[in-house]
Design a protein around this motif. Structure first.
Motif, PDB file in Angstrom:
ATOM      1  N   LEU A   1       0.826  -1.204   0.000  1.00  0.00           N
ATOM      2  CA  LEU A   1       0.000   0.000   0.000  1.00  0.00           C
ATOM      3  C   LEU A   1       0.864   1.259   0.000  1.00  0.00           C
ATOM      4  N   ARG A   2       1.929   1.248   0.785  1.00  0.00           N
ATOM      5  CA  ARG A   2       2.825   2.401   0.815  1.00  0.00           C
ATOM      6  C   ARG A   2       3.502   2.591  -0.532  1.00  0.00           C
ATOM      7  N   GLN A   3       3.928   1.506  -1.130  1.00  0.00           N
ATOM      8  CA  GLN A   3       4.602   1.563  -2.426  1.00  0.00           C
ATOM      9  C   GLN A   3       3.686   2.131  -3.503  1.00  0.00           C
ATOM     10  N   LEU A   4       2.422   1.697  -3.510  1.00  0.00           N
ATOM     11  CA  LEU A   4       1.503   2.080  -4.577  1.00  0.00           C
ATOM     12  C   LEU A   4       0.955   3.500  -4.445  1.00  0.00           C
ATOM     13  N   LYS A   5       0.999   4.082  -3.259  1.00  0.00           N
ATOM     14  CA  LYS A   5       0.433   5.416  -3.063  1.00  0.00           C
ATOM     15  C   LYS A   5       1.097   6.463  -3.932  1.00  0.00           C
ATOM     16  N   ARG A   6       2.342   6.213  -4.310  1.00  0.00           N
ATOM     17  CA  ARG A   6       3.038   7.198  -5.155  1.00  0.00           C
ATOM     18  C   ARG A   6       2.454   7.251  -6.559  1.00  0.00           C
ATOM     19  N   TYR A   7       1.632   6.247  -6.931  1.00  0.00           N
ATOM     20  CA  TYR A   7       1.073   6.203  -8.281  1.00  0.00           C
ATOM     21  C   TYR A   7      -0.411   6.560  -8.321  1.00  0.00           C
ATOM     22  N   GLY A   8      -0.978   6.914  -7.171  1.00  0.00           N
ATOM     23  CA  GLY A   8      -2.382   7.288  -7.138  1.00  0.00           C
ATOM     24  C   GLY A   8      -3.072   6.747  -5.898  1.00  0.00           C
ATOM     25  N   THR A   9      -4.372   6.498  -6.019  1.00  0.00           N
ATOM     26  CA  THR A   9      -5.156   5.984  -4.899  1.00  0.00           C
ATOM     27  C   THR A   9      -4.955   4.480  -4.801  1.00  0.00           C
ATOM     28  N   ALA A  10      -4.320   4.037  -3.705  1.00  0.00           N
ATOM     29  CA  ALA A  10      -3.960   2.629  -3.545  1.00  0.00           C
ATOM     30  C   ALA A  10      -5.061   1.854  -2.828  1.00  0.00           C
ATOM     31  N   SER A  11      -5.233   0.611  -3.223  1.00  0.00           N
ATOM     32  CA  SER A  11      -6.194  -0.277  -2.561  1.00  0.00           C
ATOM     33  C   SER A  11      -5.722  -1.716  -2.700  1.00  0.00           C
ATOM     34  N   LEU A  12      -6.267  -2.595  -1.871  1.00  0.00           N
ATOM     35  CA  LEU A  12      -5.904  -4.013  -1.926  1.00  0.00           C
ATOM     36  C   LEU A  12      -6.780  -4.747  -2.922  1.00  0.00           C
ATOM     37  N   LEU A  13      -6.155  -5.595  -3.706  1.00  0.00           N
ATOM     38  CA  LEU A  13      -6.895  -6.528  -4.547  1.00  0.00           C
ATOM     39  C   LEU A  13      -7.128  -7.833  -3.798  1.00  0.00           C
ATOM     40  N   GLN A  14      -6.208  -8.151  -2.884  1.00  0.00           N
ATOM     41  CA  GLN A  14      -6.310  -9.378  -2.094  1.00  0.00           C
ATOM     42  C   GLN A  14      -5.556  -9.216  -0.793  1.00  0.00           C
ATOM     43  N   GLU A  15      -6.196  -9.581   0.308  1.00  0.00           N
ATOM     44  CA  GLU A  15      -5.558  -9.541   1.625  1.00  0.00           C
ATOM     45  C   GLU A  15      -4.388 -10.529   1.663  1.00  0.00           C
ATOM     46  N   PRO A  16      -3.489 -10.376   2.624  1.00  0.00           N
ATOM     47  CA  PRO A  16      -2.352 -11.304   2.717  1.00  0.00           C
ATOM     48  C   PRO A  16      -2.795 -12.762   2.771  1.00  0.00           C
ATOM     49  N   PHE A  17      -2.123 -13.583   2.009  1.00  0.00           N
ATOM     50  CA  PHE A  17      -2.377 -15.025   1.962  1.00  0.00           C
ATOM     51  C   PHE A  17      -1.126 -15.722   2.480  1.00  0.00           C
ATOM     52  N   HIS A  18      -1.272 -16.527   3.527  1.00  0.00           N
ATOM     53  CA  HIS A  18      -0.136 -17.204   4.151  1.00  0.00           C
ATOM     54  C   HIS A  18       0.025 -18.629   3.611  1.00  0.00           C
ATOM     55  N   TYR A  19       1.258 -19.034   3.399  1.00  0.00           N
ATOM     56  CA  TYR A  19       1.565 -20.379   2.921  1.00  0.00           C
ATOM     57  C   TYR A  19       3.003 -20.698   3.330  1.00  0.00           C
ATOM     58  N   THR A  20       3.556 -21.790   2.850  1.00  0.00           N
ATOM     59  CA  THR A  20       4.953 -22.120   3.148  1.00  0.00           C
ATOM     60  C   THR A  20       5.681 -22.482   1.863  1.00  0.00           C
ATOM     61  N   ILE A  21       6.989 -22.254   1.854  1.00  0.00           N
ATOM     62  CA  ILE A  21       7.854 -22.659   0.751  1.00  0.00           C
ATOM     63  C   ILE A  21       8.882 -23.621   1.328  1.00  0.00           C
ATOM     64  N   ASP A  22       8.692 -24.896   1.094  1.00  0.00           N
ATOM     65  CA  ASP A  22       9.588 -25.919   1.636  1.00  0.00           C
ATOM     66  C   ASP A  22       9.807 -25.717   3.138  1.00  0.00           C
ATOM     67  N   GLY A  23       8.727 -25.485   3.866  1.00  0.00           N
ATOM     68  CA  GLY A  23       8.777 -25.323   5.312  1.00  0.00           C
ATOM     69  C   GLY A  23       9.047 -23.916   5.792  1.00  0.00           C
ATOM     70  N   ARG A  24       9.281 -22.991   4.893  1.00  0.00           N
ATOM     71  CA  ARG A  24       9.594 -21.607   5.268  1.00  0.00           C
ATOM     72  C   ARG A  24       8.330 -20.760   5.204  1.00  0.00           C
ATOM     73  N   PRO A  25       7.985 -20.022   6.261  1.00  0.00           N
ATOM     74  CA  PRO A  25       6.783 -19.183   6.242  1.00  0.00           C
ATOM     75  C   PRO A  25       6.854 -18.149   5.125  1.00  0.00           C
ATOM     76  N   ALA A  26       5.720 -17.940   4.456  1.00  0.00           N
ATOM     77  CA  ALA A  26       5.656 -16.984   3.357  1.00  0.00           C
ATOM     78  C   ALA A  26       4.272 -16.347   3.324  1.00  0.00           C
ATOM     79  N   ALA A  27       4.175 -15.206   2.644  1.00  0.00           N
ATOM     80  CA  ALA A  27       2.891 -14.533   2.468  1.00  0.00           C
ATOM     81  C   ALA A  27       2.954 -13.665   1.225  1.00  0.00           C
ATOM     82  N   ILE A  28       1.789 -13.453   0.602  1.00  0.00           N
ATOM     83  CA  ILE A  28       1.688 -12.584  -0.565  1.00  0.00           C
ATOM     84  C   ILE A  28       0.471 -11.679  -0.423  1.00  0.00           C
ATOM     85  N   THR A  29       0.597 -10.442  -0.885  1.00  0.00           N
ATOM     86  CA  THR A  29      -0.495  -9.485  -0.918  1.00  0.00           C
ATOM     87  C   THR A  29      -0.546  -8.860  -2.306  1.00  0.00           C
TER      88      THR A  29
END
Length: 232
Positions: free
Chosen positions: A121-149
């Motif tokens: 959200l902070r990154q996108l504000k420089r390009y206009g009105t920022a909003s989320l398309l998808q809330e954070p999604f938690h998963y793992t990568i070979d046992g390592r915690p990960a998330a994407i937004t």
């Protein structure tokens, strides 16, 4: 110029909490597009990304190639930047690492859901009105915690009649470099880092390109950086 601008869209910033879903992740499936490989010896990781992306020399690499010597230590180390052009628009990505150089920054980044949401959200504000398309999604990568937004930014109402309003789309995925509480007996303890992939594009349909990125830890099997069910 479009390529340079697109790469700058992805530069990671900083900063806060969020709930999400959990899923496991299996080894990467055979890629649907040609891939390029990049290995970071310090992390002992190999990254694969779509071949249409053209790498751009990072600031650290430029400093090392100059007479001024390496750049001063930074909280966020850019590993690889690249951009591409297509009929749908330009896209770019940055892979970066956050280590113990700035303990406070690393502590924040270890909360991947919180971190990816606030940062995108902070990154996108420089390009206009920022909003989320998808809330954070938690998963793992070979046992390592990960998330994407996922997020987007619509250009503020300054468009000229007849000129389409520009919307910027972005995805930020972060994961831990080691499996928490799982060090091999007798092995030297690894420093924990948070690795982030920032993907930015001018067309929403191109966001699925982030599914083509994978990472290989040590000499193990490659794993997708973003699990297939993370985009919904």
């Amino acid at each position: 110029m479009l390529l340079r601008t697109a790469v700058l869209l992805c530069l990671p910033l900083f900063a806060a909490p969020c709930l999400a879903q959990t899923s496991q992740q299996s080894p990467a499936k055979p890629p649907t597009t040609a891939l390029k490989l990049f290995r970071d010896p310090g992390l002992n990781m190999t990254f694969a990304y779509p071949a249409e992306f053209t790498p751009v020399m990072t600031g650290a690499a430029k400093a090392q190639a100059s007479d001024k010597g390496p750049a001063a230590p930074q909280c966020v180390r850019s590993i690889l930047s690249a951009g591409s052009e297509s009929k749908l628009g330009s896209s770019a990505f940055v892979i970066s690492a956050i280590d113990g150089t700035c303990p406070g920054a690393l502590k924040q980044a270890e909360q991947q859901g919180w971190f990816t949401k606030e940062q995108i959200l902070r990154q996108l504000k420089r390009y206009g009105t920022a909003s989320l398309l998808q809330e954070p999604f938690h998963y793992t990568i070979d046992g390592r915690p990960a998330a994407i937004t996922l997020g987007s930014a619509r250009q503020d109402d300054t468009a000229v009649i007849g000129v389409p309003v520009v919307t910027t789309y972005a995805a930020k995925a972060c994961f831990r470099s080691i499996v928490p509480d799982k060090q091999k007996a007798g092995a030297k303890a690894q420093a924990d880092e948070v690795i982030c992939l920032d993907f930015t594009t001018q067309h929403r349909d191109l966001l699925t390109g982030i599914l083509e990125f994978s990472v290989q830890f040590d000499d193990g099997m490659p794993h997708p950086i973003v699990t297939g069910n993370a985009l919904h």
